[in-house]
Scaffold this motif. Structure first.
Motif, PDB file in Angstrom:
ATOM      1  N   CYS A 268       0.765  -1.189  -0.022  1.00  0.00           N
ATOM      2  CA  CYS A 268       0.008  -0.126   0.045  1.00  0.00           C
ATOM      3  C   CYS A 268       0.700   1.084  -0.044  1.00  0.00           C
ATOM      4  O   CYS A 268       2.127   1.401   0.382  1.00  0.00           O
ATOM      5  N   HIS A 269       0.254   2.263  -0.375  1.00  0.00           N
ATOM      6  CA  HIS A 269       0.660   3.788  -0.236  1.00  0.00           C
ATOM      7  C   HIS A 269       0.951   4.049   1.237  1.00  0.00           C
ATOM      8  O   HIS A 269       0.426   3.351   2.062  1.00  0.00           O
ATOM      9  N   GLN A 270       2.276   4.514   1.599  1.00  0.00           N
ATOM     10  CA  GLN A 270       2.489   4.669   2.972  1.00  0.00           C
ATOM     11  C   GLN A 270       2.426   6.046   3.339  1.00  0.00           C
ATOM     12  O   GLN A 270       3.430   6.818   3.278  1.00  0.00           O
ATOM     13  N   PRO A 271       1.397   6.574   4.016  1.00  0.00           N
ATOM     14  CA  PRO A 271       1.608   7.976   4.386  1.00  0.00           C
ATOM     15  C   PRO A 271       2.337   8.092   5.888  1.00  0.00           C
ATOM     16  O   PRO A 271       3.057   9.088   6.076  1.00  0.00           O
ATOM     17  N   ASN A 272       1.850   7.060   6.693  1.00  0.00           N
ATOM     18  CA  ASN A 272       2.972   6.958   7.810  1.00  0.00           C
ATOM     19  C   ASN A 272       2.351   5.544   8.499  1.00  0.00           C
ATOM     20  O   ASN A 272       1.298   4.789   8.063  1.00  0.00           O
ATOM     21  N   ARG A 273       3.243   5.055   9.596  1.00  0.00           N
ATOM     22  CA  ARG A 273       2.976   3.576  10.037  1.00  0.00           C
ATOM     23  C   ARG A 273       1.837   3.488  10.551  1.00  0.00           C
ATOM     24  O   ARG A 273       0.990   2.644  10.470  1.00  0.00           O
ATOM     25  N   PHE A 274       1.177   4.552  11.227  1.00  0.00           N
ATOM     26  CA  PHE A 274       0.143   4.726  12.221  1.00  0.00           C
ATOM     27  C   PHE A 274      -1.138   4.198  11.234  1.00  0.00           C
ATOM     28  O   PHE A 274      -1.866   3.491  11.555  1.00  0.00           O
ATOM     29  N   MET A 275      -1.267   5.136  10.127  1.00  0.00           N
ATOM     30  CA  MET A 275      -2.274   4.962   9.223  1.00  0.00           C
ATOM     31  C   MET A 275      -2.383   3.373   8.636  1.00  0.00           C
ATOM     32  O   MET A 275      -3.221   2.920   8.482  1.00  0.00           O
ATOM     33  N   LEU A 276      -1.237   3.039   8.185  1.00  0.00           N
ATOM     34  CA  LEU A 276      -1.048   1.626   7.790  1.00  0.00           C
ATOM     35  C   LEU A 276      -1.558   0.642   8.608  1.00  0.00           C
ATOM     36  O   LEU A 276      -2.311  -0.261   8.260  1.00  0.00           O
ATOM     37  N   GLN A 277      -1.119   0.790   9.994  1.00  0.00           N
ATOM     38  CA  GLN A 277      -1.463  -0.481  10.923  1.00  0.00           C
ATOM     39  C   GLN A 277      -2.808  -0.133  11.046  1.00  0.00           C
ATOM     40  O   GLN A 277      -3.589  -1.354  11.368  1.00  0.00           O
ATOM     41  N   LYS A 278      -3.638   0.773  11.190  1.00  0.00           N
ATOM     42  CA  LYS A 278      -5.154   1.012  11.357  1.00  0.00           C
ATOM     43  C   LYS A 278      -5.705   0.414  10.188  1.00  0.00           C
ATOM     44  O   LYS A 278      -6.775  -0.200  10.221  1.00  0.00           O
ATOM     45  N   LEU A 279      -5.313   0.650   8.931  1.00  0.00           N
ATOM     46  CA  LEU A 279      -5.792   0.120   7.715  1.00  0.00           C
ATOM     47  C   LEU A 279      -5.779  -1.229   7.650  1.00  0.00           C
ATOM     48  O   LEU A 279      -6.816  -1.971   7.365  1.00  0.00           O
TER      49      LEU A 279
END
Length: 358
Positions: A268-279
């Motif tokens: 996935c596109h990675q805006p930041n680690r927090f958002m990716l883990q929530k996704l």
């Protein structure tokens, strides 16, 4: 919008990152926040270091460096490129197109298509869709897709909301027909009504740059930027991703009859680690299957974060084997898209540094 592609494949991936590395802890003094608050943000978001160009490096410089690397190693020949797509939000010029600049600098033949696409976070997905459609033409055997951005040059170094996560990078993706390629399924959606969530307010014809747009102003959160700089509504972007992207990816998996356990990697596109883990949590995807380590090592380079996730995390595996992957991009536009495909074995899959210090 649902799209399907048959007999098409990614044949190779190369990513290019500036050698110039900056660490978050060394930049904290630029922000109007306490050290404790900044360190807390570092921990939550996964900020650590990012790669940004040093000096007036442009998109075509990274693209040319990557393609010359492939030419020098015999992994791609100049005269076999039938179409060149450049996806960028940071073109060398307003005109001409950066794809033409790259073609001219490399001395490529003239019997080809050069095309620029103005897309960002979902740009890799959009570029793949366009490239696969071009391969439907009998005269086109190979398409080179370049995703590149040098957005650090348009982000205020005093904007803690954006500067710590921004990164510069390029990717070179070789697309070609392959008789044994499986069907590639994709879905993409766009909502221009929310375009202001990620925007550079000045610099275009709507609001040309001048002395007023260059004036640095502090916002209510303590970030200092000008109208010439990138402005991101972090809350709006986060809510957009959490509300729209899980449904899109979930629908893609459902209509193809694919279970989460059948997908080897969610790139996935990675805006930041927090958002990716929530996704990942929303999709019930194990964190190990959705790498979230690009921003902390290289920064958010828009759509290039997807091929970076592949070369950084799966480089060797994709050279020798085949993996089922779900690609997803989401952000500026607003645009969100996903693609389910078999990836590998690839002719090349590597990452190189650009320049001595960027």
């Amino acid at each position: 919008m649902r799209l399907s592609f048959r007999g098409k494949a990614i044949a190779g991936l190369l990513t290019v990152v500036p050698a110039n590395e900056r660490k978050f802890v060394d930049e904290m003094a630029n922000f109007n926040f306490s050290r404790a608050r900044s360190l807390k943000l570092k921990e939550v978001m996964g900020y650590d270091r990012h790669r940004i160009v040093a000096g007036p490096v442009c998109a075509s410089d990274l693209a040319v460096a990557g393609l010359e690397h492939l030419f020098a190693r015999g992994q791609l020949e100049r005269d076999e490129i039938d179409a060149l797509i450049v996806v960028t939000q940071s073109p060398d010029y307003l005109m001409p197109a950066t794809s033409h600049v790259v073609q001219g600098r490399l001395g490529l033949h003239t019997d080809m298509i050069c095309l620029d696409i103005n897309q960002g976070c979902a740009g890799f997905i959009i570029g793949l869709m366009q490239g696969f459609m071009l391969l439907d033409q009998p005269a086109i055997q190979k398409v080179v897709l370049v995703n590149v951005d040098v957005m650090s040059r348009k982000v205020s170094p005093r904007d803690r909301n954006s500067f710590p996560l921004i990164g510069d990078a390029a990717s070179i993706t070789l697309l070609e027909r392959r008789a044994d390629a499986g069907t590639i399924e994709a879905d993409v959606k766009m909502d221009g009504a929310r375009h202001a969530a990620l925007i550079i307010p000045a610099g275009g014809f709507r609001r040309p740059s001048d002395a007023e747009t260059a004036e640095m102003v502090e916002d209510e959160e303590g970030n200092v930027r000008a109208l010439d700089h990138l402005k991101m509504d972090g809350s709006a972007v986060f809510n957009f991703v959490m509300s729209e992207v899980p449904e899109l990816i979930g629908d893609l998996l459902a209509r193809t009859g694919t279970g989460v356990e059948e997908v080897d990697a969610f790139l996935c596109h990675q805006p930041n680690r927090f958002m990716l883990q929530k996704l990942a949590d929303k999709l019930a995807v194990p964190h190990a299957k959705m790498p979230s380590n690009i921003v902390e090592n290289f920064g958010n380079s828009s759509g290039v974060t997807i091929p970076l996730a592949a070369t950084f995390n799966l480089g060797e595996a994709l050279l020798t084997g085949r993996r089922t992957v779900c690609l997803a991009g989401f952000g500026v536009g607003l645009t969100w898209g996903a693609m389910l495909m078999e990836l590998g074995p690839l002719r090349f899959c590597e990452m190189i540094d650009y320049g001595e210090g960027g």
